[in-house]
Design an enzyme around this catalytic site. Structure first.
Site, PDB file in Angstrom:
ATOM      1  N   LYS A  80       0.804  -1.215   0.000  1.00  0.00           N
ATOM      2  CA  LYS A  80       0.000   0.000   0.000  1.00  0.00           C
ATOM      3  C   LYS A  80       0.845   1.277   0.000  1.00  0.00           C
ATOM      4  CE  LYS A  80      -4.529  -1.270   0.508  1.00  0.00           C
ATOM      5  NZ  LYS A  80      -4.521  -2.582   1.076  1.00  0.00           N
ATOM      6  N   SER A  93      -8.871   1.113   8.343  1.00  0.00           N
ATOM      7  CA  SER A  93      -8.502   0.603   9.657  1.00  0.00           C
ATOM      8  C   SER A  93      -7.205  -0.175   9.525  1.00  0.00           C
ATOM      9  CB  SER A  93      -9.609  -0.300  10.197  1.00  0.00           C
ATOM     10  OG  SER A  93      -9.892  -1.291   9.239  1.00  0.00           O
ATOM     11  N   GLU A 125      -9.355 -14.220  -3.941  1.00  0.00           N
ATOM     12  CA  GLU A 125     -10.212 -13.616  -2.905  1.00  0.00           C
ATOM     13  C   GLU A 125     -10.536 -14.625  -1.823  1.00  0.00           C
ATOM     14  OE1 GLU A 125     -13.453 -10.539  -4.507  1.00  0.00           O
ATOM     15  OE2 GLU A 125     -13.760 -12.593  -5.143  1.00  0.00           O
ATOM     16  N   GLY A 148     -15.951 -13.729   0.685  1.00  0.00           N
ATOM     17  CA  GLY A 148     -16.163 -12.387   0.122  1.00  0.00           C
ATOM     18  C   GLY A 148     -15.839 -12.363  -1.347  1.00  0.00           C
ATOM     19  N   ASP A 165     -17.062 -11.083  -4.043  1.00  0.00           N
ATOM     20  CA  ASP A 165     -17.712 -10.107  -4.918  1.00  0.00           C
ATOM     21  C   ASP A 165     -16.923  -9.900  -6.208  1.00  0.00           C
ATOM     22  OD1 ASP A 165     -15.899  -8.707  -2.912  1.00  0.00           O
ATOM     23  OD2 ASP A 165     -16.136  -7.162  -4.436  1.00  0.00           O
ATOM     24  N   SER A 170       1.183  -9.819  -0.288  1.00  0.00           N
ATOM     25  CA  SER A 170       0.805  -8.404  -0.271  1.00  0.00           C
ATOM     26  C   SER A 170       1.110  -7.668   1.031  1.00  0.00           C
ATOM     27  CB  SER A 170      -0.675  -8.258  -0.637  1.00  0.00           C
ATOM     28  OG  SER A 170      -1.472  -9.104   0.158  1.00  0.00           O
TER      29      SER A 170
HETATM   30  C1  LIG Z   1      -5.240  -3.653   0.789  1.00  0.00           C
HETATM   31  C2  LIG Z   1      -4.666  -5.012   0.805  1.00  0.00           C
HETATM   32  C3  LIG Z   1      -5.059  -5.987  -0.148  1.00  0.00           C
HETATM   33  C4  LIG Z   1      -6.120  -5.720  -1.188  1.00  0.00           C
HETATM   34  O1  LIG Z   1      -5.693  -4.749  -2.114  1.00  0.00           O
HETATM   35  P1  LIG Z   1      -6.720  -4.052  -3.105  1.00  0.00           P
HETATM   36  O2  LIG Z   1      -5.893  -3.107  -3.894  1.00  0.00           O
HETATM   37  O3  LIG Z   1      -7.783  -3.386  -2.286  1.00  0.00           O
HETATM   38  O4  LIG Z   1      -7.308  -5.150  -3.941  1.00  0.00           O
HETATM   39  C5  LIG Z   1      -4.437  -7.214  -0.105  1.00  0.00           C
HETATM   40  N1  LIG Z   1      -3.509  -7.507   0.829  1.00  0.00           N
HETATM   41  C6  LIG Z   1      -3.119  -6.620   1.758  1.00  0.00           C
HETATM   42  C7  LIG Z   1      -2.096  -7.025   2.743  1.00  0.00           C
HETATM   43  C8  LIG Z   1      -3.678  -5.333   1.771  1.00  0.00           C
HETATM   44  O5  LIG Z   1      -3.290  -4.455   2.700  1.00  0.00           O
END
Ligand SMILES: *Cc1c(COP(=O)(O)O)cnc(C)c1O
Length: 330
Positions: free
Chosen positions: A65, A90, A216, A220, A222, A316
Site C-alpha cells: 500500500k 482501519s 479472494e 467475500g 464479490d 501483499s
Molecule cells: C489492501 C490489501 C489488499 C487488497 O488490495 P486491493 O488493492 O484493495 O485489492 C491485499 N492484501 C493486503 C495485505 C492489503 O493491505
C-alpha cells in the site's frame, strides 16, 4: 471464463496506462524498497511448479500500500499538498498514507473506526497521522471524510479506486517481472482491486502471455461474481480472517481494468490461508498476514497452474498483531 476476444477492451480506453506505472516507479525509486523475490524448494514440491514470492510484507509500512499512497500524494499539486490529505482505513492503507505523508512533508488525517486494532492505531500515530475516530455501526466514514475534505481543504486518498494509487501498486509486479523474467501465471490478492489492476497493466505491457489471476477469500467473492457477470456486484460485509480483502465491491476504475486484462478470479478458504501462514513461518521464516497469503494459498492448492509452470505470487502484506498471529497458528 470469458475468452480473450470477449474480455478485450482496447487498453487505450482504460483509466490507467503502463506509462503511469513507469512514472510511479521513478517517483518511488530509492524510496520504496525493491522487495526481495524468495523461492522455496519445499513450496515448489508442494505446488508442483516453480514459485516466485514477491515479498511486499517486507515493504515500508509492511505492505504494498505504501507504493500507491506515496505515488498519489506525490502527484498532488503544491497547493493540495500544503492543505494536506485525508484517508479512511482501519488497516494498511492508513499506515501507508501516514508514512508517505510524513516523508513528503504533507499533513495526514486518518479516519479510523473506534474499535480498530490498537497496534494499527499506534503504528499510524507513530508515522505522524492525526487520527479521527468514528463509530462503524452508526457513522459513515465516507461522509466524515468528505466533511473533513470540505472543511479543511484536504485531498482524499482512497485505498484503491484512484488512478495514481493503481499506478503505484502496479510497480510491485513490474519489479517482479524485471527480476525473474517469464512467468506463466501471476497470483494476486484481491480486495478492491488496486493491486490486481496495477499488476495486470504491468503484465500486459511486459509479459503479455502471463495469466494474471485474482485471489479472494471464499466468503467475500464479490470480485469473482463481478468478473463473471461483467458488472460490479455488491455483497454484504463478508466474514473472513483476510481483513485486508473485506471490501464489498470493486472500484469504478479498478473493475474495467480487471475485466479487460485479468484471466480469472478464484477463491480460497480461511483454513487454506492459515496453512499458508504456517508454511511461511515454518519453512521460509517470514511473517505474512492472512490477506497476504491469498496468492500463496491458491498456488499451494494447485488450482491455477499446470505442473512445472513458473508462478509468481504477490505476498501483499505482513502486518498482524502477534497475539492474533499466535492464536491463528495454534
Ligand atoms: C489492501 C490489501 C489488499 C487488497 O488490495 P486491493 O488493492 O484493495 O485489492 C491485499 N492484501 C493486503 C495485505 C492489503 O493491505
Amino acid at each position: 471464463m470469458p475468452d480473450s476476444a470477449d474480455r478485450a477492451a482496447p487498453s487505450g480506453t482504460l483509466p490507467v496506462s503502463f506509462a503511469d506505472i513507469e512514472a510511479a516507479a521513478s517517483r518511488l525509486e530509492g524510496i520504496a524498497h525493491r522487495t526481495p523475490v524468495m523461492t522455496s524448494r519445499t513450496a515448489d514440491a508442494r505446488a508442483g511448479g516453480q514459485l516466485f514470492f514477491k515479498c511486499e510484507n517486507l515493504q515500508r509500512g509492511g505492505a504494498f500500500k505504501f507504493r500507491g499512497a506515496y505515488n498519489a500524494i506525490a502527484t498532488l499539486t503544491a497547493d493540495q499538498r500544503r492543505h494536506g490529505v485525508v484517508a479512511y482505513s482501519s488497516g494498511n492503507h492508513a499506515q501507508a498514507v501516514a508514512l508517505a505523508g510524513r516523508l513528503q512533508g504533507v499533513v495526514t488525517t486518518i479516519v479510523m473506526p473506534k474499535d480498530a486494532p490498537s497496534a494499527k492505531v499506534s503504528a499510524t500515530r507513530e508515522y505522524g497521522g492525526e487520527i479521527i475516530f468514528y463509530d462503524r455501526y452508526t457513522e459513515s466514514r465516507e461522509e466524515i471524510c468528505a466533511a473533513l475534505a470540505a472543511e479543511r481543504g484536504l485531498s482524499i486518498i482512497p485505498p484503491y479506486d484512484h488512478e495514481q494509487v493503481i499506478a503505484g501498486q502496479g510497480t510491485a509486479a513490474r519489479e517482479l517481472f524485471q527480476a525473474i523474467g517469464e512467468l506463466d501465471v501471476l497470483l494476486v490478492s484481491l480486495g478492491g482491486g488496486g493491486l490486481l489492476a496495477g499488476s495486470a497493466l504491468a503484465a500486459q505491457a511486459l509479459r503479455p502471455r502471463c495469466r494474471v489471476i485474482g485471489v479472494e477469500p471464499e466468503a467475500g467473492n464479490d470480485g469473482q461474481q463481478s468478473f463473471r457477470a461483467g458488472k460490479v456486484i455488491r455483497i454484504p460485509v463478508p466474514r473472513s480472517i483476510a481483513d485486508g480483502a473485506l471490501t464489498t465491491y470493486l472500484g469504478e476504475r479498478t473493475f474495467p481494468i480487471i475485466r479487460a486484462l485479468v484471466h480469472d478470479v478464484v477463491t480460497v478458504s480461511d483454513q487454506m490461508l492459515v496453512d499458508a501462514m504456517r508454511f511461511f513461518a515454518e519453512r521460509m521464516k517470514i511473517v505474512v498476514e492472512p490477506t497476504g497469503c491469498l496468492g500463496a494459498a491458491a498456488a499451494l492448492s494447485k488450482r491455477c497452474h499446470q505442473p512445472g509452470e513458473r508462478v509468481g505470487v504477490l505476498i501483499s502484506g505482513g502486518n498482524i498483531d502477534l497475539a492474533r498471529y499466535a492464536e491463528l497458528l495454534r
